[in-house]
Scaffold this motif. Sequence first.
Motif, PDB file in Angstrom:
ATOM      1  N   THR A  35       0.818  -1.206   0.000  1.00  0.00           N
ATOM      2  CA  THR A  35       0.000   0.000   0.000  1.00  0.00           C
ATOM      3  C   THR A  35       0.854   1.260   0.000  1.00  0.00           C
ATOM      4  O   THR A  35       0.537   2.235  -0.690  1.00  0.00           O
ATOM      5  CB  THR A  35      -0.929   0.012   1.233  1.00  0.00           C
ATOM      6  N   THR A  47      -3.017   9.550  -7.105  1.00  0.00           N
ATOM      7  CA  THR A  47      -3.035   8.651  -5.948  1.00  0.00           C
ATOM      8  C   THR A  47      -4.431   8.139  -5.637  1.00  0.00           C
ATOM      9  O   THR A  47      -4.627   6.941  -5.380  1.00  0.00           O
ATOM     10  CB  THR A  47      -2.463   9.378  -4.714  1.00  0.00           C
ATOM     11  N   ASN A  51      -5.434   4.256  -5.818  1.00  0.00           N
ATOM     12  CA  ASN A  51      -5.923   3.512  -4.650  1.00  0.00           C
ATOM     13  C   ASN A  51      -7.217   2.778  -4.965  1.00  0.00           C
ATOM     14  O   ASN A  51      -7.419   1.624  -4.571  1.00  0.00           O
ATOM     15  CB  ASN A  51      -6.135   4.461  -3.465  1.00  0.00           C
TER      16      ASN A  51
END
Length: 219
Positions: A35, A47, A51
Motif C-alpha cells: 500500500t 493517488t 488507490n
Amino acid sequence: MISYVVALDGMTFLLLLVLTLFFGTIDAFFGPVKTSMIPKIVTKEQTQRANSLFQGTDQVAFILGPLLAGVSMEFGNVSTSYSVATGLVLLSTVLVFPPFIKEAPAEKRVQQTPLLDLKEGFHYVVRSNFLLIGIGVLISYNFFVMGAIIVAMPLVVDYYGGTPINLSYLEVSLGIGMVIARPSPGSSKLKTAESSRYMDYSERLSSSSFSASLPTYSG
C-alpha cells in the motif's frame, strides 16, 4: 515445501500451524508495504484513482483466487492447488523486482527508533475520534462477522457433503459481494482522507451483510 509435504501425505496439524504462522508473518510485512508503494509509483494527482483501482483489483483476486483453487483441487488434488499457488508466488516475486516497478528514491527523513515511531503513531490515533471508531468497527467486523463467515464456510460444505469446488463457490460469492458493495472513490474527488476511509468501512459492513446469507442457501 507445502506441495511436497502434502503430496507425500505428511502434513500434520502442528506443521500446518507453523506454516500458517510463517505465512501470516509474511503477509503482515507485505500488506503495509504494497500500500505504501502506491504514492511512490504514481503522481500525487493520481493517488486517489490508483488507490481505487488497486483495491478493486484486490477484490477481483478474491473472486478468481478461490475459483482457481477449487478447480485445481476438483480436477487434481490439494497438492496441485499448492503447486499452482507456488507458481503464482514465484511470478509475483519477479513482477515486484525493483527495475520493473521503477520505484522512486526514498525521501530523506530523520532517523527515528521503532519505539519512537510506535509512540507517535499511538498518539496520532488517540487524538482522532474517527480513527478510534474505525479501528473499533474493523476489529468487531473481522472478529464477529468476517471471521465467523470464513470459519462457517468449510463446515457448511462438509455438512452438506460438498466438494472443494462448492467451497470455492461460497468464497467466490463472498468476493462478488465485496466487489458489488465497494464504492468507486476514484470516479469522484473526495474532500478528505477521512471520507475515503469511511467509504471503506461502509463497504466492509455492506459486504458482510451480503455474504452473511451465503450459508443459508448452500443446501
